[in-house]
Design an enzyme around this catalytic site. Structure first.
Site, PDB file in Angstrom:
ATOM      1  N   ASP A 125       6.964  -4.652   5.297  1.00 19.64           N
ATOM      2  CA  ASP A 125       6.048  -4.853   4.183  1.00 19.64           C
ATOM      3  C   ASP A 125       6.583  -6.017   3.336  1.00 19.64           C
ATOM      4  OD1 ASP A 125       4.015  -4.654   2.344  1.00 19.64           O
ATOM      5  OD2 ASP A 125       4.276  -2.521   1.959  1.00 19.64           O
TER       6      ASP A 125
HETATM    7  C1  BGC Z   1       1.369  -3.931   0.508  1.00 18.54           C
HETATM    8  C2  BGC Z   1       0.870  -3.988   1.938  1.00 18.54           C
HETATM    9  C3  BGC Z   1       0.156  -5.287   2.181  1.00 18.54           C
HETATM   10  C4  BGC Z   1       1.090  -6.429   1.854  1.00 18.54           C
HETATM   11  C5  BGC Z   1       0.490  -7.792   2.090  1.00 18.54           C
HETATM   12  C6  BGC Z   1       2.119  -5.164   0.104  1.00 18.54           C
HETATM   13  O1  BGC Z   1       2.293  -5.202  -1.273  1.00 18.54           O
HETATM   14  O2  BGC Z   1       2.167  -2.783   0.343  1.00 18.54           O
HETATM   15  O3  BGC Z   1       0.013  -2.898   2.189  1.00 18.54           O
HETATM   16  O4  BGC Z   1      -0.311  -5.345   3.494  1.00 18.54           O
HETATM   17  O5  BGC Z   1       1.458  -6.340   0.494  1.00 18.54           O
HETATM   18  O6  BGC Z   1      -0.440  -8.106   1.132  1.00 18.54           O
END
Ligand code: BGC
Length: 723
Positions: free
Chosen positions: A270
């Site tokens: 993530d």
């Molecule tokens: C989130 C993810 C997301 C990623 C990219 C993160 O803050 O937890 O779910 O895919 O950002 O935007």
């Protein structure tokens, strides 16, 4: 020169089998191996870390050349014909469309909870195919979708992205959605692996849970979603699990995911969840996401090179990372069906979004058959900007509406905002179906004025909302902005009051006994206004069933206080999920003998269904439950038949199978449901196998976790399930 020409032709789709990896008749594994063999170390390293693809002027970040402008980007490799990876959020629709065609948005499905409430994997798959198709037509080949974290916490600000509290339902629904996305040749993730079940302190918290409990709850949801959806990637989460960061957690990544589940795809971190080079690489992380923007450094570049040179990471591990990434790209068809801008059939997309909301809104209360509305002479529509649109949840999953935000300027306007309404106004949709009725609107900001309008109308429809977003949890379940007082005032003025909830998940409803009807519309999505009106007027029957337990009060929860959620309260360092363990949601309520406000699986219809003659057959050692379902009412509708199993070693009933059927009045059909073997077993930590104990199994068929017929008992022998 020849290689460049070959690659250009291959990219253009002119040449197919000039190189072995371009031959679509070969297996994804064979193609990945052939391509890997041709890659230099530098080329391999370029595939194992992405860049943030969005410009962020406030932080001085510019968009990398070639990026479409979304969450993640890896440049193409023209020498070998590897396409650029253009990664966009998320599970409800294409969240980052603006860089492609300025002013152009995308279609948003309703909340993941609505899709789960449909209890209909086919509908989830159609939704996935729709958003995958839009992603592909906008040039994206990776969708950061597949949120399957279990709802342990009704205050979690991301519940709307997920699929509820039950591992079987969540796993099947999210698996089907992933299958749909990937049917459009867009690689999908499943996320956030694992146990990222609250936002409070998500970047620091250590989730404590025993292995058996984890395997039978959150991990089972992932296991099922991966089996059904075969996602190309798994996104590891922000939090720690039992002491180790999820993205450098040997137990989660190597042992469970890649070991026991034999997962062939890749693990991406993530955004901000990468914490090391050697430890993460050895624990099973394959690709570090947007590291230059969110991690302390780009670990999967120079630091990993150094770790390999120092012998801390085997060179074969680098090959394994790249092979896994390439394999997934081939398996999904990313090479063979390149994503490129194409026209979108917006009407078709909107129909999918509308149907999902129609099938996923849950009718919680309907006194004296107030609904469906029978052509009243006058209707007062009140509150929640119902004259403009329907609310969306905030954060990375937010889909920018076509035509822009229907209610701009609400706070917060910056991350995790902007608070956004999809321009699908319930008021207009109600007017369209109201015939000659007089339909007036009041914004609901002054309860007395709203009540005065309601008093003059035959029926009042009050919309209430609770905005929630990634990165923040609610401190409690109270509706914001004194909306409870609004509902009380309107209901006092007119008992024929219908409340429509546009909320993240359960909210307190202190006025419940004083209103005529309540429809949980969740976040209704791009076509939500039309869907709500169709439900209110009975153009479609409400067939959504709760994918979560609706508590009466926070005191009923395993953690009555969500530490750190209230303003000023210190962030927790750890959270104990062993309190409820695998007994999440309705199972906890059963174990503690608590009566919820509304149970899991509950939802009203405009018609009535009876379950006749339950028959159980054992097929290949597993019970199959057959039930004749009859629509005994006067309207067409859909029933969700639910089978709960109580095993010899667990007094707590678990959902072990379900099926949904649409029936005309008087029509009957026999539904046959094969129970999921893992829901009849327990996870045996010592042997790392699912083991079913011998003995008596009570199988309950019903309409919710608590509305169940007398059980059918079957005696089953012990069984160890194949890994
Ligand atoms: C989130 C993810 C997301 C990623 C990219 C993160 O803050 O937890 O779910 O895919 O950002 O935007």
């Amino acid at each position: 020169m020849r290689a460049a020409l070959t690659a250009a032709l291959a990219l253009a789709g002119v040449l197919h089998a000039a190189e072995p990896w371009q031959d679509a008749r070969r297996s994804p594994d064979a193609r990945a191996a052939a391509l890997l063999a041709r890659m230099t170390t530098e080329e391999k390293f370029r595939l194992i870390h992405s860049e943030f693809g969005e410009p962020e002027p406030s932080r001085g970040w510019t968009k990398p050349a070639g990026a479409l402008g979304s969450a993640g980007y890896i440049p193409a490799n023209p020498r070998l014909g590897i396409p650029a990876l253009q990664e966009s959020d998320a599970g409800l629709g294409v969240a980052n469309p603006l860089e492609i065609r300025p002013g152009d948005g995308a279609t948003s499905l309703p909340a993941g909870l609505a899709v789960a409430a449909s209890f209909d994997p086919d509908l989830a798959q159609a939704g996935g195919a729709m958003i995958g198709g839009e992603a592909h037509a906008k040039g994206f080949n990776v969708l950061l979708a597949g949120g399957v974290n279990l709802q342990r916490e009704p205050r979690n600000g991301r519940n709307f992205e997920y699929a509820g509290e039950d591992p079987l339902l969540a796993g099947r629904i999210v698996g089907a959605a992933i299958r749909g996305i990937q049917s459009a040749h867009v690689l999908s993730t499943v996320k956030h692996y694992a146990l990222n079940d609250q936002e409070t302190a998500r970047n620091t918290i250590d989730v404590r849970i025993g292995e058996q409990a984890a395997r039978e709850s959150d991990l089972l949801a992932f296991e099922l979603a991966i089996e059904h959806g075969q996602p190309g990637a798994v996104m590891c989460a922000y939090n720690k699990v039992n002491g180790d960061w999820a993205c450098e957690n040997d137990f989660l990544l190597n042992r469970v995911l890649k070991g026991d589940w034999r997962y062939p795809g890749f693990v991406m971190s993530d955004w901000g969840a990468g914490h090391s080079a050697a430890k993460a690489a050895n624990a099973g992380l394959d690709q570090e996401s947007a590291a230059e923007a969110f991690d302390a450094q780009v670990f999967f570049d120079a630091p990993l090179k150094a770790a390999i040179a120092a012998g801390e990471v085997a060179p074969a591990r680098l090959d394994d990372m790249v092979r896994r990434i390439l394999r997934s790209l081939f398996a999904v068809g990313v090479f063979d069906h390149p994503a490129r801008p194409a026209p979108i059939d917006v009407a078709a997309s909107m129909a999918v979004a509308r149907r999902a909301e129609e099938a996923g809104a849950v009718l919680l209360r309907n006194e004296h058959d107030l609904l469906p509305l029978a052509q009243p002479a006058s209707i007062a529509v009140i509150g929640a900007h119902a004259d403009k649109g329907v609310l969306a949840g905030g954060g990375s999953s937010l889909v920018t509406p076509r035509g822009g935000n229907a209610v701009p300027g609400l706070q917060p306007t910056a991350w995790p905002g902007p608070v956004t309404y999809h321009p699908s106004a319930p008021l207009a949709a109600i007017r369209a179906l109201a015939g000659q009725a007089r339909v007036d609107f009041d914004p609901g900001t002054d309860p007395a004025a709203a009540a005065a309008l309601a008093a003059r109308a035959q029926v009042a429809v009050v919309f209430v909302q609770q905005w929630a977003a990634e990165s923040i949890d609610a401190a409690d379940l109270t509706l914001p902005d004194q909306q409870d007082a609004l509902v009380e005032a309107v209901a006092h003025a007119n008992p024929r009051t219908v409340v429509v909830l546009e909320t993240n998940s359960p909210v307190a409803m202190p006025w419940l006994d004083r209103v005529g009807a309540v429809l949980a519309a969740w976040y209704p999505g791009s076509a939500g206004g039309e869907a709500i009106a169709n439900l209110l007027f009975g153009k479609v029957d409400p067939s959504g069933r709760l994918p979560i337990t609706w508590p009466r009060a926070l005191a009923q929860l395993p953690r009555p206080v969500l530490e750190g959620a209230a303003p000023g309260s210190p962030p927790p360092t750890a959270v104990n999920y062993d309190i409820e363990g695998a007994d999440v949601g309705y199972r906890w309520f059963q174990r503690q003998r608590l009566e919820p406000l509304f149970p899991f699986g509950y939802g009203l219809s405009y018609t009535r269904f009876e379950h006749e003659a339950t028959k159980v057959r054992i097929v290949d050692g597993v019970p199959q439950v057959a039930v004749r379902v009859r629509n005994v009412g006067t309207r067409a509708g859909a029933d969700v038949m639910q089978v709960y199993a109580q095993t010899p070693d667990s007094p707590v009933r678990r959902l072990a199978g379900f099926a949904k059927v649409s029936l005309a009045p008087g029509e009957a059909r026999t539904l046959t449901v094969a129970l999921e073997p893992r829901l009849l077993a327990h996870f045996d930590v010592a042997s790392r196998r699912w083991v079913r104990s011998a003995g008596d199994f009570a199988l309950f068929v019903g309409h919710s976790a608590t509305d169940l017929a007398a059980p059918v008992h079957v005696t089953l022998p012990a069984q160890t399930l194949d890994p």
